[in-house]
Design a protein around this motif. Structure first.
Motif, PDB file in Angstrom:
ATOM      1  N   PRO A   7      -6.801 -89.448 -21.082  1.00  0.00           N
ATOM      2  CA  PRO A   7      -5.548 -88.948 -20.575  1.00  0.00           C
ATOM      3  C   PRO A   7      -5.581 -87.781 -19.745  1.00  0.00           C
ATOM      4  N   GLY A   8      -4.831 -87.678 -18.797  1.00  0.00           N
ATOM      5  CA  GLY A   8      -4.867 -86.286 -18.007  1.00  0.00           C
ATOM      6  C   GLY A   8      -5.851 -86.128 -17.149  1.00  0.00           C
ATOM      7  N   THR A   9      -7.157 -87.029 -17.106  1.00  0.00           N
ATOM      8  CA  THR A   9      -8.202 -86.506 -16.170  1.00  0.00           C
ATOM      9  C   THR A   9      -7.916 -87.467 -14.866  1.00  0.00           C
TER      10      THR A   9
ATOM     11  N   PRO B 269      -4.203 -91.853 -11.175  1.00  0.00           N
ATOM     12  CA  PRO B 269      -5.072 -90.565 -11.635  1.00  0.00           C
ATOM     13  C   PRO B 269      -6.032 -90.325 -10.652  1.00  0.00           C
TER      14      PRO B 269
END
Lengths: 279, 279
Positions: B42-44, B137
């Motif tokens: 998550p977040g990458t 993402p």
């Protein structure tokens, strides 16, 4: 190749993907199938993997979407993908996706009008293997079988009935007990008549209950498969294998559905599993 | 995702294969594209690979037949497959397979009636990247581009015009010099008018002759490709790269043709090549 018409050949992954047609005596129709043959030394033969497809499919679905060629080339496996029923204008059909053309269920129909052409058991068990043995560099002493959904039913039942021929049997999201689910009840009643006793030779769970044995089975099943609870019910196979002492590896794959996106993800892994057992 | 309609998502090879539609301002039509996103923390964010398809194709051809997901999951690459043209009842078309719908050639048409909707250059270079950056993402500082045939032409020309954006550029059986071959002459004249000077920004060989530079290029070309001599002519790219000092790796693949059987054989290898350069 005598009696076989080549529709196409394409070089792929260090082998040749072919599509062929022949006049089937079992179904009394032309039948199309695909075969991938990896490069191999002249005069050598290779083990054979059978892939039986599901409802609505032809040979083309797995041939285009299955992502099996790289693994077959690495492992030295011939890959055969038959059609799922006889087809054509003179062949009986209904508009339903789950009965008639595209839905042969790998049985020899006894009920009119289906009995005229719907003889997929004889086609897959007898006629096509003889053709493959005659026309391709196949070592028929080393055969494995797998399939998807209705074709998983086909792979399990044909494998269970022919343990001397198929050294390895696996399936993707198979209909494990057609006698107990709507797809199977409709098809088996339609092709074989209303007496469920005639269905047992075409039901993997019933075959195991009646004494059919293989050493082990591998099954992948997605838990996001919309047909899981009503049509597939792998827990019935799990119970039958447990009672019979068959080593079933049932892998529930989280998030995977009933599509070729699931098959293509795990097919290479199945092929490696088969290759280990085919020697 | 705002402004994006999700048509389907399927779990595949440890990621999610999605198909999406949005209203394009560049083409003034709905446009469909597919995106594969591997599982990631998550977040990458992940580097982005673009695949531009060839004549007659939609997003679906490579999505179904490309065999790219396993490699993308292993390498951590997002894979974007756009359509090849605007489509629909209100969009100009001709019956030809090599012009009009399905054959956008990645240009902004200046000639009526094509100029109303055939703005694939703006769509691929501007609009869709902004949408991908906003909705997925994606690390847009790390993009690579490839494509097949007409899409190989698109990948080479877009890559050559935008060397700061695309760190890696490759192609399968590309039309390397559309100004010099029948497919390209028909399309560029039809979309851009009869003056070949206007074609040069849409011709990889001409772009290189006019000073466009990338460090290196990777091209796979089957020697059994029926379009090789008349439409593709990779030796023209070889000569231009040699004169310009561009390190072209041109791999002639024996026995391979123009089909997805060739693409799917070598696409994972291209993805590894791109991943090395995308860091």
């Amino acid at each position: 190749m005598i009696g076989i018409e080549t529709l196409s050949t394409n070089r792929a992954h260090g082998g040749v993907q072919g599509v062929y047609r022949h006049q089937s005596s079992a179904t009394a129709t032309p039948m199309t199938f695909s075969v991938f043959v990896p490069d191999h030394a002249p005069g050598t033969t290779l083990p054979v993997m059978w892939f039986l497809s599901g409802l609505t499919c032809t040979h083309a679905n797995v041939t285009e979407k299955g992502e099996y060629r790289q693994a077959c080339a690495e492992l030295g496996l011939i890959f055969v993908a038959p059609d799922t029923s006889p087809r054509g204008e003179g062949v009986a059909d209904v508009p339903d996706y789950d009965f008639g053309q595209g839905a042969g269920f790998y049985v020899d129909a006894t009920e009119a009008p289906w009995s005229a052409h719907f003889r997929m058991r004889s086609y897959i068990e007898q006629e096509l293997p003889a053709l493959i043995a005659a026309a391709f560099p196949a070592d028929m002493t080393r055969q494995g079988i797998t399939g998807h959904s209705m074709g998983g039913h086909g792979a399990l039942t044909i494998g269970l009935r022919n343990p001397d021929r198929f050294r390895s049997v696996s399936a993707f999201a198979p209909i494990v007990a057609p006698s107990q689910v709507p797809w199977g009840q409709k098809a088996l009643a339609g092709y074989l008549g209303d007496d469920p006793a005639a269905w047992r030779a075409h039901d993997a769970v019933a075959l195991i209950e009646d004494g059919a044995r293989v050493g082990e089975l591998l099954v992948d099943q997605g838990d996001a498969d919309s047909f899981l609870a009503d049509q597939l019910r792998p827990q019935l196979l799990e119970a039958a294998c447990h009672a019979a002492g068959i080593a079933l590896t049932l892998r529930i794959q989280p998030g995977y559905d009933h599509s070729y996106y699931c098959i293509s993800t795990f097919l290479a892994d199945h092929l490696r599993w088969h290759a280990e057992r085919l020697g």
